[in-house]
Design an enzyme around this catalytic site. Structure first.
Site, mmCIF file in Angstrom:
data_model
loop_
_atom_site.group_PDB
_atom_site.id
_atom_site.type_symbol
_atom_site.label_atom_id
_atom_site.label_comp_id
_atom_site.label_asym_id
_atom_site.label_seq_id
_atom_site.Cartn_x
_atom_site.Cartn_y
_atom_site.Cartn_z
ATOM 1 N N CYS A 78 51.161 35.849 43.895
ATOM 2 C CA CYS A 78 51.149 34.916 42.771
ATOM 3 C C CYS A 78 50.939 33.498 43.295
ATOM 4 C CB CYS A 78 52.465 35.011 42.004
ATOM 5 S SG CYS A 78 52.611 33.826 40.645
ATOM 6 N N CYS A 81 54.355 31.442 42.636
ATOM 7 C CA CYS A 81 55.646 31.632 43.311
ATOM 8 C C CYS A 81 55.574 32.516 44.556
ATOM 9 C CB CYS A 81 56.653 32.225 42.332
ATOM 10 S SG CYS A 81 56.288 33.932 41.857
ATOM 11 N N CYS A 126 53.484 37.686 36.208
ATOM 12 C CA CYS A 126 54.278 37.797 37.426
ATOM 13 C C CYS A 126 55.722 38.047 36.999
ATOM 14 C CB CYS A 126 54.172 36.513 38.248
ATOM 15 S SG CYS A 126 55.299 36.487 39.661
ATOM 16 N N CYS A 129 58.024 34.722 38.146
ATOM 17 C CA CYS A 129 57.938 33.398 37.510
ATOM 18 C C CYS A 129 57.359 33.442 36.091
ATOM 19 C CB CYS A 129 57.119 32.439 38.376
ATOM 20 S SG CYS A 129 55.345 32.779 38.418
ATOM 21 N N CYS A 150 42.659 43.530 35.295
ATOM 22 C CA CYS A 150 41.637 42.490 35.298
ATOM 23 C C CYS A 150 42.359 41.152 35.449
ATOM 24 C CB CYS A 150 40.860 42.568 33.987
ATOM 25 S SG CYS A 150 39.431 41.515 33.923
#
Length: 163
Positions: A78, A81, A126, A129, A150
């Site tokens: 991510c 984070c 995510c 976060c 995607c």
């Protein structure tokens, strides 16, 4: 008689109220993520495009991600984070213009339903976060999971495996 019938029909039609597009009366509690920051903190830490994708659920233009053609072995994390989200061995060329994976790193991606473009889609976030990643569809490779994650490349950073 005709006027009364017309008036009655008019009142019935006007009085009908559809509820299919209304918001539910009770809202679910908003999920609290392990990494929580103010809008100002996110804006200061992310690039403008990362901010709009991760925090405002925007979509980057297709075929613009530097990660689209990345063939190195490693982990996609991510951009907000650094949570590990996808492994390179699960990445494949979908032809859609966005990095695509047939599976996520289990437990690190959350899902939600999204009707923003008029029909139901499964949105990916995510799990650490809450950053918007993209969407998952059921049109991926049948030889594996059948899923196509995607993902906006700008929502990811890449960490190559050590040699």
């Amino acid at each position: 008689m005709g006027k009364k019938l017309f008036l009655a029909m008019f009142l019935v039609l006007v009085g009908c109220k559809g509820v299919s597009q209304e918001e539910p009366k009770t809202k679910e509690k908003e999920k609290v993520y392990k990494v929580t920051k103010t809008d100002e903190e996110w804006r200061a830490e992310l690039t403008e495009m990362e901010y709009y994708v991760l925090r405002k659920a925007a979509t980057e233009s297709p075929f613009t991600s530097e990660l689209l053609e990345n063939k190195e072995k490693g982990t996609y994390i991510c951009a907000g984070c650094a949570t590990p989200l996808f492994r390179s061995e699960h990445k494949y060329r979908s032809g859609t213009g966005w990095p695509s994976f047939d599976r996520e790193i289990e437990g690190n991606v959350d899902y939600d339903v999204d009707y923003k473009i008029g029909y139901k889609r499964t949105e990916e976030h995510c799990a650490t976060c809450g950053g918007h990643l993209g969407h998952v569809f059921d049109d991926g490779p049948r030889r594996t999971t059948g899923k196509r994650h995607c993902i906006n490349g700008v929502a990811l950073n890449f960490i190559p495996d050590s040699k």
